[in-house]
Enzyme design. Structure first.
Site, PDB file in Angstrom:
ATOM      1  N   GLN A 133       0.831  -1.201   0.000  1.00  0.00           N
ATOM      2  CA  GLN A 133       0.000   0.000   0.000  1.00  0.00           C
ATOM      3  C   GLN A 133       0.866   1.252   0.000  1.00  0.00           C
ATOM      4  OE1 GLN A 133      -3.565   0.135  -0.051  1.00  0.00           O
ATOM      5  NE2 GLN A 133      -3.031   2.234  -0.607  1.00  0.00           N
ATOM      6  N   CYS A 258      -6.121   4.071   2.605  1.00  0.00           N
ATOM      7  CA  CYS A 258      -5.841   2.863   1.816  1.00  0.00           C
ATOM      8  C   CYS A 258      -7.112   2.166   1.351  1.00  0.00           C
ATOM      9  CB  CYS A 258      -4.965   1.904   2.612  1.00  0.00           C
ATOM     10  SG  CYS A 258      -5.730   1.295   4.130  1.00  0.00           S
ATOM     11  N   ARG A 286      -2.191   0.879  -6.819  1.00  0.00           N
ATOM     12  CA  ARG A 286      -1.809  -0.462  -6.351  1.00  0.00           C
ATOM     13  C   ARG A 286      -1.406  -1.318  -7.552  1.00  0.00           C
ATOM     14  NH1 ARG A 286      -3.661  -2.332  -1.470  1.00  0.00           N
ATOM     15  NH2 ARG A 286      -2.261  -4.065  -1.939  1.00  0.00           N
TER      16      ARG A 286
END
Ligand code: CP
Ligand code: NVA
Length: 301
Positions: A133, A258, A286
């Site tokens: 992340q 996130c 990501r």
């Protein structure tokens, strides 16, 4: 020698910056519809002991874009769930796949796995760290603002796996990390101590956010802590990222999370959906950041 990515500290500062730069390049290539398939016939094994949307889809789509294949392995359906030792699983998978990602509870599980794995092992989240992340968060920052060295970043909320990975990022890329958390929810003291003057812990969210360039938060109860939800809602009530908190940060401060987010708990809907929020780019990144990581690890083993 096989390289693993169990924490951000498995990369040097130069390697981390190179992975971020490469992620930005891979994103541009994809946006230009360029085919880039260097890993035909390569397989990524993905072991999940916890739920996931972003991690699973980004790794699986990334391998497909590279011309390779990804295998989703839930511990519920494999012999891991019936007690087969992780070391045995690691040795067997190493003979069949080219790279492995694991999302699990104890960080020691992934360390034991990596000790015997013959192929690169990637941490897709443990109770202690979430380094993939951070690759995406850093890419998002670099795209918006350039290098992060010297910037002031504020973490608001739980001293959890994401917070620990932010601490490691502050060490590697030399930014100032202020952590605003309740007294009973501090990050791991050893991880903090190792970061020295890059990290400052505060217990007043407003003070932590003042003059900051980036405000980051995460859920109050992480996976595995569901039974603490009510207790945590009380402990964290003064740690919501909302309009008043964003007001004390720099006028051009960014907001990251996130995801998944709990609207009106750790973040107000207004901030999550507002103009300073870059959470959707962060989620997309990501894909690109992990492709850059896979490429780096497969080229170094
Ligand atoms: N941020 C993140 O890791 O999301 P998932 O739990 O959906 O994979
Ligand atoms: N801290 C959160 C992150 C989820 C992506 C958790 O561990 O559940």
């Amino acid at each position: 020698m096989t390289r693993h990515f169990l924490t951000l500290l498995d990369l040097s500062s130069e390697e981390l910056r190179a992975v971020i730069r490469r992620a930005i390049e891979l994103k541009a290539m994809r946006n230009q519809n360029q085919d880039y398939a260097p890993f035909v016939n390569r397989t990524l094994g993905m072991i999940f002991d916890k739920s996931s949307t972003r991690t699973r889809v980004s790794f699986e789509a990334g391998m497909a874009q590279f011309g390779g294949h990804a295998l989703f392995l839930s511990s519920k359906d494999t012999q891991l769930g019936r007690g087969e030792p992780v070391q045995d699983t690691a040795r067997v998978l190493s003979r069949m796949v080219d790279i492995i990602m694991i999302r699990t509870y104890a960080h020691s599980t992934i360390e034991r796995f990596a000790e015997v794995a013959q192929v690169p092992v990637i941490n897709g989240l443990t109770d202690l760290y979430h380094p993939c992340q951070l690759l995406a968060d850093l890419q998002t920052w670099f795209e918006q603002r350039g290098d992060i060295s010297g910037a002031t970043i504020t973490w608001i909320g739980d001293g959890n796996n994401m917070c620990h990975s932010y601490i490691n990022a502050a060490r590697l890329l030399d930014f100032n990390l202020r952590i605003g958390c309740p007294e009973g929810y501090m990050p791991n003291a050893e991880i903090v101590a190792a970061a020295g003057s890059n990290v400052e812990i505060m217990h007043d969210a407003m003070a932590a956010a003042e003059g900051s360039d980036l405000i980051v938060t995460d859920v109050w109860a992480s996976m595995g802590q569901e039974q603490e939800q009510l207790k945590r809602e009380q402990a964290f009530q003064d740690f919501q990222v909302n309009h008043s908190l964003m007001q004390v940060a720099h006028a051009d401060a960014l907001f990251m999370h996130c995801l998944p987010a709990h609207r009106e708990e750790e973040v107000s809907t207004e901030v999550l959906e507002g103009p300073q929020s870059v959470v959707w780019d962060e989620a997309e990144n990501r894909l690109h950041a992990q492709k850059a990581l896979i490429e780096f690890l497969l080229q170094h083993c």
